[in-house]
Design a protein around this motif. Structure first.
Motif, PDB file in Angstrom:
ATOM      1  N   GLU A 150       1.041  -1.442   0.103  1.00 11.84           N
ATOM      2  CA  GLU A 150       0.536   0.284   0.162  1.00 11.84           C
ATOM      3  C   GLU A 150       1.230   1.560   0.312  1.00 11.84           C
ATOM      4  N   HIS A 151       2.368   1.113   1.166  1.00 16.43           N
ATOM      5  CA  HIS A 151       2.813   2.211   0.083  1.00 16.43           C
ATOM      6  C   HIS A 151       2.847   3.138  -0.554  1.00 16.43           C
ATOM      7  N   VAL A 152       2.820   3.909  -0.655  1.00 16.88           N
ATOM      8  CA  VAL A 152       3.343   5.160  -2.110  1.00 16.88           C
ATOM      9  C   VAL A 152       4.874   5.846  -2.353  1.00 16.88           C
ATOM     10  N   ALA A 153       6.044   5.749  -3.043  1.00 20.83           N
ATOM     11  CA  ALA A 153       6.774   6.191  -3.281  1.00 20.83           C
ATOM     12  C   ALA A 153       6.326   7.295  -4.279  1.00 20.83           C
ATOM     13  N   VAL A 154       6.635   8.529  -4.837  1.00 16.30           N
ATOM     14  CA  VAL A 154       6.171   9.332  -5.425  1.00 16.30           C
ATOM     15  C   VAL A 154       7.869   9.807  -6.655  1.00 16.30           C
ATOM     16  N   ASP A 155       7.743  10.482  -7.669  1.00 13.21           N
ATOM     17  CA  ASP A 155       8.319  11.144  -7.983  1.00 13.21           C
ATOM     18  C   ASP A 155       6.980  12.810  -7.965  1.00 13.21           C
ATOM     19  N   LEU A 156       8.523  13.678  -8.541  1.00 13.29           N
ATOM     20  CA  LEU A 156       7.770  14.925  -8.291  1.00 13.29           C
ATOM     21  C   LEU A 156       8.023  15.930  -9.155  1.00 13.29           C
ATOM     22  N   LEU A 303       8.897  11.778   0.465  1.00 14.01           N
ATOM     23  CA  LEU A 303       8.542  12.899   1.306  1.00 14.01           C
ATOM     24  C   LEU A 303       7.668  14.587   0.372  1.00 14.01           C
ATOM     25  N   VAL A 304       6.849  14.075   0.508  1.00 13.94           N
ATOM     26  CA  VAL A 304       5.509  15.178  -0.363  1.00 13.94           C
ATOM     27  C   VAL A 304       5.958  16.547   0.076  1.00 13.94           C
TER      28      VAL A 304
END
Length: 325
Positions: A150-156, A303-304
């Motif tokens: 469920e964890h989400v990593a993102v690109d910004l 770290l959004v």
């Protein structure tokens, strides 16, 4: 349909297949494919496969990796393996070929003695995990036994036309100027940079910095935070002039001609709590802007809120996908 090993002459067809499958979100070109697969230190010609139909048309592509050299302090990770990417024609025949490639890759990894397999997050990775919008990939991975987290990593991403270092960040740097400074790394700084990384980030960030320094003409695109003669922080930046295609600029075609990127970034534990992480970030973005970038990305983070302080917004999302063999 048959599964066989990738051959060098397959590259144009693999690129066409990849971009048909997921090129709108993750456009792949030859320089990135060659960097992350064919020239990567962990490349194994026995672990790159294609599926083709009776006429020789490619239906699917996949590659797997195991460590061929130590990832810094993480070492050879003898129980860990990765499937780095899966691309397939989005029809029933393509899905069937993809299923067979997943089985082939997992069989190969098992023969290498691997006990845990991740999709993505490999050395010279394309993806931190399975992209959130790739529901068909997720379905096929689940069928093969993967658990999707469920964890989400993102690109910004951020447009840079209106960017300037916030006044309060400049004021903080000015207040601390007798003790700390942010500047580009010089060749003379490299030993201190590597000592800092070995102490604070001795695993993959140390390893990836060493690999980058092997190919760049100069280390100046790595910003450093100094305290006297010591390096106490670092920030990788990337732009059109970078020889290494960093993860933040993998999908540069979507960022436009004037593209840039940033990351990884990190501080010594002893310097935290003084606003220096934000200062190093802001100066890194300013540096990318000064290289002519008009739009830039930051890759693989959760770290959004931290990056959101200076206007970065979520661009791409990924879920962890793992399997125990």
């Amino acid at each position: 349909m048959r599964i066989r090993l990738f051959r060098a002459e397959d590259e144009p067809a693999v690129l066409e297949l990849w971009n048909r499958c997921m090129g709108e979100a993750f456009p792949l070109d030859a320089p990135l494919f060659e960097q992350n697969v064919l020239r990567d230190a962990h490349f194994d010609p026995e672990a790159v496969w294609v599926g083709e139909d009776a006429a020789g048309n490619l239906l699917a592509y996949a590659h797997a990796k195991v460590c061929k050299e130590p990832l810094g302090s993480a070492g050879m990770m003898p129980e860990q393996g990765w499937i780095g990417a899966l691309a397939f024609v989005p029809d029933e025949q393509g899905k069937q070929a993809a299923r067979q490639l997943l089985r082939t890759a997992l069989d190969w990894l098992k023969k290498q003695g691997r006990k845990r397999v991740n999709y993505g997050s490999d050395p010279a990775h394309f993806f931190p995990g399975v992209p959130a919008e790739q529901t068909l990939h997720q379905q096929l991975l689940r069928e093969a036994g993967f658990a999707i987290g469920e964890h989400v990593a993102v690109d910004l991403v951020r447009e840079l036309a209106d960017y300037r270092v916030p006044d309060e960040v400049e004021a903080n740097l000015h207040r601390l100027r007798e003790e700390y400074a942010v500047r580009s790394c010089t060749p003379q700084d490299v030993p201190a940079l590597l000592r800092f990384l070995q102490q604070e980030f001795p695993g993959r960030w140390y390893y990836e910095t060493v690999k980058r320094l092997e190919v760049e003409d100069t280390p100046r695109d790595i910003l450093i935070l100094t305290q006297g003669d010591a390096v106490v922080g670092f920030c990788h930046t990337f732009h059109r002039g970078s020889k290494r295609i960093g993860p933040s600029i993998y999908w540069r075609k979507l960022l436009g001609e004037a593209y840039g990127g940033l990351g990884p970034i990190g501080l010594a534990e002893s310097t935290r709590g003084k606003g220096l992480g934000l200062a190093l970030l802001c100066k890194g973005v300013e540096y990318v802007q000064q290289q002519g970038a008009q739009r830039m990305a930051i890759d693989w983070t959760d770290l959004v809120d931290f990056y959101g302080k200076i206007g970065f917004r979520v661009w791409k999302r990924y879920h962890p996908a793992s399997l125990n063999l």
